[in-house]
Design an enzyme around this catalytic site. Structure first.
Site, PDB file in Angstrom:
ATOM      1  N   ARG A   1      27.293  22.305  28.799  1.00 54.04           N
ATOM      2  CA  ARG A   1      26.613  23.225  29.775  1.00 54.04           C
ATOM      3  C   ARG A   1      25.127  22.599  30.184  1.00 54.04           C
ATOM      4  O   ARG A   1      24.624  22.592  30.002  1.00 54.04           O
ATOM      5  CB  ARG A   1      25.743  24.895  29.587  1.00 54.04           C
ATOM      6  CG  ARG A   1      27.015  25.956  28.770  1.00 54.04           C
ATOM      7  CD  ARG A   1      28.273  25.948  30.347  1.00 54.04           C
ATOM      8  NE  ARG A   1      29.131  27.380  29.444  1.00 54.04           N
ATOM      9  CZ  ARG A   1      30.744  27.466  29.319  1.00 54.04           C
ATOM     10  NH1 ARG A   1      31.054  26.038  30.380  1.00 54.04           N
ATOM     11  NH2 ARG A   1      31.297  27.743  28.909  1.00 54.04           N
ATOM     12  N   GLU A   2      25.506  22.798  31.894  1.00 57.04           N
ATOM     13  CA  GLU A   2      24.107  21.925  32.633  1.00 57.04           C
ATOM     14  C   GLU A   2      23.372  22.664  33.100  1.00 57.04           C
ATOM     15  O   GLU A   2      23.628  23.337  34.568  1.00 57.04           O
ATOM     16  CB  GLU A   2      25.292  20.967  33.351  1.00 57.04           C
ATOM     17  CG  GLU A   2      26.037  19.664  33.299  1.00 57.04           C
ATOM     18  CD  GLU A   2      27.010  19.026  33.912  1.00 57.04           C
ATOM     19  OE1 GLU A   2      27.796  18.551  33.466  1.00 57.04           O
ATOM     20  OE2 GLU A   2      26.906  19.851  35.177  1.00 57.04           O
TER      21      GLU A   2
ATOM     22  N   ARG B   1      15.428  21.028  55.332  1.00 59.03           N
ATOM     23  CA  ARG B   1      15.549  20.697  53.328  1.00 59.03           C
ATOM     24  C   ARG B   1      16.514  19.681  53.546  1.00 59.03           C
ATOM     25  O   ARG B   1      17.561  19.774  53.726  1.00 59.03           O
ATOM     26  CB  ARG B   1      16.870  23.190  53.434  1.00 59.03           C
ATOM     27  CG  ARG B   1      16.040  23.858  53.855  1.00 59.03           C
ATOM     28  CD  ARG B   1      14.677  23.939  53.324  1.00 59.03           C
ATOM     29  NE  ARG B   1      14.424  25.242  52.903  1.00 59.03           N
ATOM     30  CZ  ARG B   1      13.561  26.081  51.634  1.00 59.03           C
ATOM     31  NH1 ARG B   1      12.667  24.871  50.905  1.00 59.03           N
ATOM     32  NH2 ARG B   1      12.953  27.056  51.627  1.00 59.03           N
TER      33      ARG B   1
ATOM     34  N   ALA C   1       9.445  32.659  51.795  1.00 58.06           N
ATOM     35  CA  ALA C   1      10.028  32.325  50.851  1.00 58.06           C
ATOM     36  C   ALA C   1       9.157  31.579  49.590  1.00 58.06           C
ATOM     37  O   ALA C   1       8.052  30.444  50.569  1.00 58.06           O
ATOM     38  CB  ALA C   1      11.139  32.455  49.965  1.00 58.06           C
TER      39      ALA C   1
ATOM     40  N   GLU D   1       2.272  33.951  49.625  1.00 63.31           N
ATOM     41  CA  GLU D   1       2.874  33.081  50.314  1.00 63.31           C
ATOM     42  C   GLU D   1       3.847  33.623  51.916  1.00 63.31           C
ATOM     43  O   GLU D   1       3.891  33.233  53.536  1.00 63.31           O
ATOM     44  CB  GLU D   1       4.828  33.022  49.999  1.00 63.31           C
ATOM     45  CG  GLU D   1       5.255  32.425  48.362  1.00 63.31           C
ATOM     46  CD  GLU D   1       4.440  30.457  48.857  1.00 63.31           C
ATOM     47  OE1 GLU D   1       5.030  30.287  50.070  1.00 63.31           O
ATOM     48  OE2 GLU D   1       4.454  30.353  47.898  1.00 63.31           O
TER      49      GLU D   1
ATOM     50  N   GLU E   1       2.551  31.444  54.863  1.00 62.47           N
ATOM     51  CA  GLU E   1       3.543  30.465  55.376  1.00 62.47           C
ATOM     52  C   GLU E   1       3.621  31.263  57.085  1.00 62.47           C
ATOM     53  O   GLU E   1       4.225  30.393  58.140  1.00 62.47           O
ATOM     54  CB  GLU E   1       4.839  30.865  55.571  1.00 62.47           C
ATOM     55  CG  GLU E   1       4.932  30.066  53.787  1.00 62.47           C
ATOM     56  CD  GLU E   1       6.788  29.842  53.399  1.00 62.47           C
ATOM     57  OE1 GLU E   1       7.392  30.992  54.100  1.00 62.47           O
ATOM     58  OE2 GLU E   1       7.134  29.066  52.446  1.00 62.47           O
TER      59      GLU E   1
ATOM     60  N   SER F   1      22.114  31.116  41.373  1.00 63.53           N
ATOM     61  CA  SER F   1      23.117  29.990  41.076  1.00 63.53           C
ATOM     62  C   SER F   1      24.129  29.875  39.482  1.00 63.53           C
ATOM     63  O   SER F   1      23.178  29.474  38.486  1.00 63.53           O
ATOM     64  CB  SER F   1      23.078  28.973  41.371  1.00 63.53           C
ATOM     65  OG  SER F   1      22.880  28.473  43.139  1.00 63.53           O
ATOM     66  N   PRO F   2      24.296  31.817  39.457  1.00 66.83           N
ATOM     67  CA  PRO F   2      23.720  32.036  38.224  1.00 66.83           C
ATOM     68  C   PRO F   2      25.446  30.397  37.037  1.00 66.83           C
ATOM     69  O   PRO F   2      24.841  30.355  35.646  1.00 66.83           O
ATOM     70  CB  PRO F   2      24.315  33.288  37.400  1.00 66.83           C
ATOM     71  CG  PRO F   2      24.642  33.572  38.634  1.00 66.83           C
ATOM     72  CD  PRO F   2      24.670  32.471  40.077  1.00 66.83           C
TER      73      PRO F   2
ATOM     74  N   GLU G   1      17.129  29.990  38.546  1.00 72.03           N
ATOM     75  CA  GLU G   1      16.436  30.555  39.437  1.00 72.03           C
ATOM     76  C   GLU G   1      16.755  32.077  39.868  1.00 72.03           C
ATOM     77  O   GLU G   1      17.851  32.756  39.886  1.00 72.03           O
ATOM     78  CB  GLU G   1      16.795  29.491  40.851  1.00 72.03           C
ATOM     79  CG  GLU G   1      15.518  30.240  41.962  1.00 72.03           C
ATOM     80  CD  GLU G   1      15.996  29.728  43.347  1.00 72.03           C
ATOM     81  OE1 GLU G   1      14.922  29.759  43.962  1.00 72.03           O
ATOM     82  OE2 GLU G   1      17.431  29.687  43.780  1.00 72.03           O
TER      83      GLU G   1
ATOM     84  N   GLU H   1       4.572  20.593  52.960  1.00 71.20           N
ATOM     85  CA  GLU H   1       5.521  21.433  53.101  1.00 71.20           C
ATOM     86  C   GLU H   1       5.522  21.697  55.214  1.00 71.20           C
ATOM     87  O   GLU H   1       4.169  22.140  55.374  1.00 71.20           O
ATOM     88  CB  GLU H   1       4.756  23.099  52.506  1.00 71.20           C
ATOM     89  CG  GLU H   1       5.994  24.220  53.074  1.00 71.20           C
ATOM     90  CD  GLU H   1       5.541  25.676  52.444  1.00 71.20           C
ATOM     91  OE1 GLU H   1       6.487  26.186  51.535  1.00 71.20           O
ATOM     92  OE2 GLU H   1       4.176  25.738  51.979  1.00 71.20           O
TER      93      GLU H   1
END
Lengths: 182, 182
Positions: free
Chosen positions: A37-38, A64, A76, A92, A96, A113-114, A119, A141
């Protein structure tokens, strides 16, 4: 129900960075075979669905690098170590967009992204904005602030100027809110 | 509008894995200073919002090593090299649930974590399911298939058994669909 647990047999740290760390783990699969697993470790993040008195959504336009393009997202940022997500969301939003707010409520959280990353994004809503001043972003930023109506946001989803999960979710949240209030 | 582009000055590959690669890039920021970007490369993925004749959503329960827990998600999987997303979506639906479908339509796509990863998820919808047989998962993939009503799915979001972006988005998609059809 089948036991799906995967036990860690060994764990190697590949990278430790500014935002993410990378590990590779060898695991024992439910059938007793081994697998790899990575895993990307991330501190977690917050995002704010902030609606102005005119009913527009505050958005930020940002380059991005992973996508090699500029997209439009709700404000965010990532959690600092030990930081309370609500406090982070208010910070934030202020940094921002230059807006504070009188109240802010949680509207859920989700893993982005499980399959390969831990995250977790905490999502907040506010419609009690108070303009305080200009944005005060981090030194690496660079963003433009926009105010976007729900219909404009839907168009931006069509032409993929809006193209990320948290913002797509937030636009649909507003659509559902309007549909239910009708 | 300010130019937000970040030019790559140098790029180092840190890791090349089975699912992800990791790069660190030095970039020139809009203010001409240099910055560092950590970038996870991912082949992209598909997910399928599949609704049965009884109006239930097909879900899969799966242990997610990055989260160290089991969560309930809509069927999904990563794109093989050069694979068409729609073909991939049909393949993953069949492999994970044993269902084929008569028709399947795109309901959008989104980047999951544009700050550090290029993973793009293509989302599809079908309500023309045909049961073909049992699931045929990959050798390192262990899942339980569930059929969940929209109300049950909302409860699962409350108690965080459903806790990922694509599934949260899909549940809200169904809520909005029902609200609009009323």
């Amino acid at each position: 129900m089948e036991n799906l647990y995967e036990k860690t047999l060994s764990k190697e740290q590949i990278y430790s960075g500014k935002i993410i760390d990378l590990y590779v783990e060898e695991v024992e699969l439910p059938n007793k075979k081994t697998g790899k697993r990575e895993i990307v470790k991330h501190p977690g993040a917050v995002a704010v669905l902030a609606v102005t008195n005119e009913g527009k959504i505050l958005m930020v336009e940002q380059f991005r690098k992973p996508l090699e393009k500029t997209i439009i997202e709700i404000p965010a940022g990532k959690l600092e170590k030990g930081e309370d997500p609500l406090a982070c969301a208010k910070r934030e939003l202020m940094e921002e967009t230059g807006y504070s707010c009188e109240s802010m409520v949680s509207i859920g959280s989700f893993y982005t992204s499980p399959g390969f990353a831990d995250e977790l994004i905490y999502l907040y809503f506010t419609d009690t904005l108070v303009k305080q001043g200009e944005q005060m972003t981090d030194e690496d930023e660079f963003i433009n602030v926009l105010e976007v109506s729900v219909n404009e946001a839907k168009e931006m989803m069509q032409d993929e100027r809006i193209h990320d999960a948290k913002t797509a979710y937030s636009v649909m949240y507003m659509e559902l809110k309007h549909a239910v209030e009708k």
